[in-house]
Design a protein around this motif. Structure first.
Motif, PDB file in Angstrom:
ATOM      1  N   ALA A 187       0.846  -1.200   0.000  1.00  0.00           N
ATOM      2  CA  ALA A 187       0.000   0.000   0.000  1.00  0.00           C
ATOM      3  C   ALA A 187       0.880   1.248   0.000  1.00  0.00           C
ATOM      4  N   ARG A 188       0.516   2.208  -0.814  1.00  0.00           N
ATOM      5  CA  ARG A 188       1.298   3.452  -0.905  1.00  0.00           C
ATOM      6  C   ARG A 188       0.389   4.659  -0.697  1.00  0.00           C
ATOM      7  N   MET A 189       1.003   5.692  -0.144  1.00  0.00           N
ATOM      8  CA  MET A 189       0.274   6.968  -0.006  1.00  0.00           C
ATOM      9  C   MET A 189       0.662   7.843  -1.185  1.00  0.00           C
ATOM     10  N   ILE A 190      -0.331   8.411  -1.842  1.00  0.00           N
ATOM     11  CA  ILE A 190      -0.075   9.307  -2.967  1.00  0.00           C
ATOM     12  C   ILE A 190      -0.663  10.682  -2.667  1.00  0.00           C
ATOM     13  N   VAL A 191      -0.093  11.703  -3.294  1.00  0.00           N
ATOM     14  CA  VAL A 191      -0.522  13.075  -3.006  1.00  0.00           C
ATOM     15  C   VAL A 191      -0.710  13.838  -4.311  1.00  0.00           C
ATOM     16  N   ASN A 192      -1.731  14.662  -4.353  1.00  0.00           N
ATOM     17  CA  ASN A 192      -1.965  15.543  -5.502  1.00  0.00           C
ATOM     18  C   ASN A 192      -0.801  16.531  -5.617  1.00  0.00           C
ATOM     19  N   GLN A 193      -0.361  16.787  -6.834  1.00  0.00           N
ATOM     20  CA  GLN A 193       0.849  17.596  -7.019  1.00  0.00           C
ATOM     21  C   GLN A 193       0.668  19.040  -6.565  1.00  0.00           C
ATOM     22  N   VAL A 194      -0.519  19.603  -6.788  1.00  0.00           N
ATOM     23  CA  VAL A 194      -0.751  20.988  -6.353  1.00  0.00           C
ATOM     24  C   VAL A 194      -0.910  21.039  -4.833  1.00  0.00           C
ATOM     25  N   SER A 195      -1.641  20.070  -4.280  1.00  0.00           N
ATOM     26  CA  SER A 195      -1.834  20.036  -2.828  1.00  0.00           C
ATOM     27  C   SER A 195      -0.492  19.973  -2.109  1.00  0.00           C
ATOM     28  N   MET A 196       0.443  19.229  -2.700  1.00  0.00           N
ATOM     29  CA  MET A 196       1.765  19.081  -2.070  1.00  0.00           C
ATOM     30  C   MET A 196       2.442  20.451  -1.945  1.00  0.00           C
ATOM     31  N   GLN A 197       2.205  21.330  -2.926  1.00  0.00           N
ATOM     32  CA  GLN A 197       2.803  22.677  -2.865  1.00  0.00           C
ATOM     33  C   GLN A 197       2.021  23.578  -1.905  1.00  0.00           C
ATOM     34  N   MET A 198       0.682  23.491  -1.986  1.00  0.00           N
ATOM     35  CA  MET A 198      -0.166  24.420  -1.235  1.00  0.00           C
ATOM     36  C   MET A 198      -0.300  24.055   0.245  1.00  0.00           C
ATOM     37  N   GLU A 199      -0.191  22.772   0.533  1.00  0.00           N
ATOM     38  CA  GLU A 199      -0.435  22.295   1.900  1.00  0.00           C
ATOM     39  C   GLU A 199       0.767  21.513   2.410  1.00  0.00           C
ATOM     40  N   THR A 200       1.948  21.946   1.990  1.00  0.00           N
ATOM     41  CA  THR A 200       3.172  21.198   2.294  1.00  0.00           C
ATOM     42  C   THR A 200       3.281  20.837   3.771  1.00  0.00           C
ATOM     43  N   GLU A 201       3.069  21.838   4.610  1.00  0.00           N
ATOM     44  CA  GLU A 201       3.297  21.620   6.036  1.00  0.00           C
ATOM     45  C   GLU A 201       2.386  20.529   6.618  1.00  0.00           C
ATOM     46  N   ARG A 202       1.082  20.675   6.324  1.00  0.00           N
ATOM     47  CA  ARG A 202       0.122  19.701   6.886  1.00  0.00           C
ATOM     48  C   ARG A 202       0.372  18.301   6.332  1.00  0.00           C
TER      49      ARG A 202
END
Ligand code: PRP
Length: 215
Positions: A187-202
């Motif tokens: 199982a892997r965790m994936i992240v939306n590319q824009v969200s990664m920039q906008m919500e980096t900290e969280r």
């Protein structure tokens, strides 16, 4: 800085979602609403942490994440490879371990050695094509099936299959075996590319916390 935007998780329905929720719970993220099995709700909210969760069919998880309908997703590596969506894969959660393999009767091993034009049945045509064409440089005919792929060589539809092997008992009970291993899966965790920039900290905080609990 306070942030009122919800972070949304798309989880692959079934065992992966259950395991993910267990892991999240260990990090202190709970979603009580999701535990109500009788509920017909599709979206569950953790108001305190400003998180939302929804369950989707496994292969749809990378789609929701690519389009930003979910910021974060959890799906099997098989699905992530097969769907080939533009998402960041950020964490191996360590559960759901199995292998993607070329399988078949022992006699089919010869066909793999001599680069013959064979028939390959699979629920994962993208993975099968990539393996045979790009890694082995073997031209094959790929036949897409939707399940019970082991039937392929048994009934004469295909020479081999490309499929997930976990315990190996399905293969064994059907007189088949692993001929070649393509890659390990989990199982892997994936992240939306824009969200990664906008919500980096969280998002980074969630990744760090999950890393601590998934051994
Ligand atoms: C998966 C996979 C194999 C089996 C492997 O099938 O496609 O058939 O599990 O597990 P094992 O090595 O522990 O026997 P699934 O149960 O998801 O159903 P499907 O065959 O309909 O895809």
């Amino acid at each position: 800085m306070s942030n009122d935007r919800y972070l949304t998780f798309a989880l692959a329905k079934g065992r992966l979602a259950e395991k993910t929720l267990e892991l999240l719970e260990k990090t202190g993220i709970t979603c009580e609403e999701m535990k109500d099995k009788g509920s017909r709700k599709l979206i569950f909210v953790n108001e305190e942490r400003k998180l939302k969760f929804f369950l989707a069919k496994g292969p749809d998880v990378p789609t929701y994440v690519e389009y930003g309908a979910a910021d974060i997703g959890v799906a099997g590596k098989d699905t992530i490879l097969e769907e080939n969506r533009r998402v960041y894969e950020v964490l191996d959660l360590g559960f759901g371990q199995c292998r993607m393999c070329v399988c078949g009767p022992a006699a089919a091993g010869e066909l793999l050695l001599h680069h013959e034009r064979i028939r390959v049945a699979s629920k994962y045509p993208v993975i099968a094509r990539d393996y045979f064409y790009n890694k082995k440089h073997q031209t094959v005919d790929i036949i897409k099936l939707n399940g019970s792929v082991e039937l392929g060589p048994i009934v004469g539809l295909s020479d081999v299959i490309v499929d997930i092997v976990e315990t190996g008992s399905t293969l064994k009970e059907n007189g088949l075996g692993v001929l070649e291993e393509i890659c390990p899966l989990s199982a892997r965790m994936i992240v939306n590319q824009v969200s990664m920039q906008m919500e980096t900290e969280r998002i980074r905080e969630i990744i760090t916390q999950l890393k601590e609990v998934c051994v």
